[in-house]
Design an enzyme around this catalytic site. Structure first.
Site, PDB file in Angstrom:
ATOM      1  N   CYS A  50      14.838  33.257  -7.654  1.00  0.00           N
ATOM      2  CA  CYS A  50      13.440  32.961  -7.967  1.00  0.00           C
ATOM      3  C   CYS A  50      13.082  33.455  -9.362  1.00  0.00           C
ATOM      4  O   CYS A  50      13.774  33.149 -10.323  1.00  0.00           O
ATOM      5  CB  CYS A  50      12.534  33.575  -6.890  1.00  0.00           C
ATOM      6  SG  CYS A  50      10.796  33.082  -7.007  1.00  0.00           S
ATOM      7  N   GLU A  73      17.060  28.874  -2.535  1.00  0.00           N
ATOM      8  CA  GLU A  73      16.635  30.201  -2.068  1.00  0.00           C
ATOM      9  C   GLU A  73      16.114  30.160  -0.628  1.00  0.00           C
ATOM     10  O   GLU A  73      15.452  29.200  -0.230  1.00  0.00           O
ATOM     11  CB  GLU A  73      15.527  30.721  -2.992  1.00  0.00           C
ATOM     12  CG  GLU A  73      14.927  32.047  -2.573  1.00  0.00           C
ATOM     13  CD  GLU A  73      13.623  32.365  -3.292  1.00  0.00           C
ATOM     14  OE1 GLU A  73      13.143  33.509  -3.141  1.00  0.00           O
ATOM     15  OE2 GLU A  73      13.084  31.491  -3.994  1.00  0.00           O
ATOM     16  N   LYS A 133      18.352  40.413  -3.772  1.00  0.00           N
ATOM     17  CA  LYS A 133      17.387  40.308  -4.871  1.00  0.00           C
ATOM     18  C   LYS A 133      16.837  41.671  -5.264  1.00  0.00           C
ATOM     19  O   LYS A 133      16.406  42.454  -4.421  1.00  0.00           O
ATOM     20  CB  LYS A 133      16.240  39.384  -4.450  1.00  0.00           C
ATOM     21  CG  LYS A 133      15.231  39.078  -5.560  1.00  0.00           C
ATOM     22  CD  LYS A 133      14.151  38.133  -5.058  1.00  0.00           C
ATOM     23  CE  LYS A 133      13.164  37.772  -6.150  1.00  0.00           C
ATOM     24  NZ  LYS A 133      12.073  36.918  -5.656  1.00  0.00           N
TER      25      LYS A 133
END
Length: 538
Positions: A413, A295, A360
């Site tokens: 995440c 990430e 995201k």
């Protein structure tokens, strides 16, 4: 006989405790319960700590308003004891830029647990409202805490970290039940099973068979284990043909990941590590067709740095693609200042062209955005990533095409910790990818908990999960939760592996949280009928 007498005496002490003694008992029981979570997975301790919850609610009956406020207060103390040692590692994130954020560390370590404990308090309070006499009060607690935990996982963006159901995910055979009932079903079972010894003190008017509830709990635990053993035996790990993965784990310090001046060093490390030979027959990145980086891998906007894109193109042989996390700038007029950004995943072809992008959806509060962002920034606050205005959430999750591999579902995440929120049922894909940067949390229990929760998503969905983490733990996990390959915490290196094949959609993947809802509804009906027959509460 002596053991039974001592057991009843301890229970009586807890039931009759009041004031600070009652709070201390709740805190200790909560703290002991954390040992059931990763990396310890010592779930038998819950047979000691969860009965305390039942006895605390029993003792609340002496309070006003039928004991509801006293039960809620006990639940809050239990939750505080559970969440402080379970989430202490969040404090590490405030030390990455200590001059700016260290003063907030105590507020984070105590403030977040204090908030999350409100949901445990709610569960205790709801249980007290419907509290019956006898063994069925264990069902009242299981139903009420499942409701509280579900709300914790959904309200105000949700944070279902270390939900009680994760206690039943190790050994792996027990975790297989998640393919049927999901995390919230496991949460219901966890509370009901581990709280059942509380009924051993019952006698006389309460029940003639105080041993029955624990016996049923042990039988249920054995049945879950047997189901898991059979499922694991019947479905060995199978690999997708002609797909070879390489996960690059750079173990890069956090200050380098956000320092533009370190750009050249970061790229040099990524390129050399990605092409590292792993054996005498290895030819580095030419051995694989999918290279994966973690990430937010770069201290810059990747696609706006032509030299970095050129270096990636030089690294990748024909037929190999790169999947990487990166911060992405929004589309703006030429010359406009970049004030906000996306946390994204790119799929980049061997010639440096971008094949697809995912932004995201589920942003981290205080890490990627601030509640009431504009107002709090005016007061001088900023989130840990220091992106003015906060990150921009994506619009929706969809599968991404990866040349030479099945379509994949992207998770960045902690998006991997939300059960039932993985993807659309008509856009399932053949595998999940979880790019994360757990380097925020140092060498602590946090990354192991994150891995545990991501692994359960694979079991729930029947999809393999590939995890690339900056500092670890990187892993390749099959659709039954078996860890096929892993690279440990705090280790620099590469992990080469095949891609496990998906299996047919699980029952949970098809019907979601319906089983958990049925468990809760049936338990409440049983409890209410029991109350109606007895005409009184405990």
């Amino acid at each position: 006989m002596r053991f039974a007498r001592n057991f009843r005496n301890i229970a009586s002490e807890i039931i009759l405790a009041w004031g600070w003694k009652r709070a201390l008992i709740a805190v200790i029981a909560g703290a002991v319960s954390v040992l059931a979570m990763a990396p310890f997975n010592a779930w038998p301790v819950l047979f000691l700590s969860f009965p305390v919850m039942v006895w605390l609610i029993d003792g609340a009956g002496a309070g006003r308003m039928h004991g509801v406020p006293a039960a809620a207060m006990a639940g809050w103390w239990f939750g505080l004891g559970y969440f402080v040692p379970g989430l202490y590692w969040i404090g590490y994130a405030f030390l990455v830029d200590a001059p700016t954020f260290a003063w907030l560390m105590p507020f984070a370590i105590l403030g977040l647990p204090a908030y999350l404990a409100l949901f445990t308090a709610l569960g205790f309070a709801l249980a007290r409202v419907i509290w019956p006499a006898g063994a069925s009060r264990v069902l009242a607690l299981a139903a009420s805490l499942t409701v509280g935990e579900w709300l914790r996982g959904h309200l105000l963006t949700g944070f279902p970290w270390n939900a009680f159901g994760y206690a039943l995910t190790e050994p792996l055979a027990l975790a297989q039940a998640a393919s049927l009932i999901g995390l919230w079903g496991l949460t219901f079972f966890s509370v009901a099973i581990f709280a059942s010894p509380a009924t051993l003190i019952d006698g006389g008017s309460r029940t003639r068979r105080p041993w029955l509830a624990p016996a049923i709990a042990i039988a249920l635990l054995a049945a879950m284990g047997a189901y898991g053993v059979i499922r694991l035996a019947q479905q060995p790990t199978r690999q997708v043909a002609n797909v070879k993965l390489r996960i690059m784990q750079p173990n890069l310090p956090q200050d380098a990941r956000f320092n533009y001046a370190a750009k050249a060093d970061v790229m040099r490390k990524y390129l050399s590590l990605s092409d590292r030979a792993t054996g005498p027959q290895s030819t580095g990145v030419r051995d694989v067709n999918v290279l994966i980086w973690p990430e937010s891998a770069f201290p810059f906007f990747l696609t706006r740095e032509a030299d970095a894109m050129a270096q990636i193109a030089d690294l990748l042989p024909k037929g190999t693609v790169l999947i990487t996390g990166a911060v992405r700038a929004p589309e703006l007029p030429p010359g406009a200042r970049i004030r906000r950004a996306y946390n994204s995943i790119y799929v980049i072809d061997h010639d440096g062209s971008v094949l697809s992008v995912y932004d995201k959806l589920h942003l981290v509060p205080f890490g990627e955005f601030l509640p009431f962002q504009e107002w709090m920034e005016k007061l001088g606050f900023e989130q840990l990533t220091k992106v003015q205005g906060g990150f921009i959430p994506g619009l929706r999750r969809k599968t991404m095409e990866v040349p030479g591999a099945p379509r994949m579902l992207p998770l960045i995440c902690y998006e991997a910790v939300f059960p039932g929120d993985i993807g659309a049922r008509d856009d399932r894909g053949g595998w999940m990818i979880n790019l994360t940067n757990d380097g925020w949390f140092g060498i602590s229990t946090g990354p192991y908990q994150h891995l545990q929760q991501a692994r359960l998503r694979a079991i729930e969905e029947g999809l393999p999960l590939v995890r690339a983490a900056n500092t670890g733990v990187s892993a390749v996990i099959d659709p039954l939760g078996r860890i096929v390959a892993r690279l440990g915490l705090g280790v620099e290196g590469v992990l080469d592996s095949g891609l496990p094949s998906a299996i047919a959609p699980t029952i949970y993947a098809r019907i979601g949280d319906m089983p958990a809802a049925v468990f809760v509804a049936v338990a409440i009906v049983v409890v209410i009928r029991r109350r109606a027959r007895s005409g009184s509460t405990s």
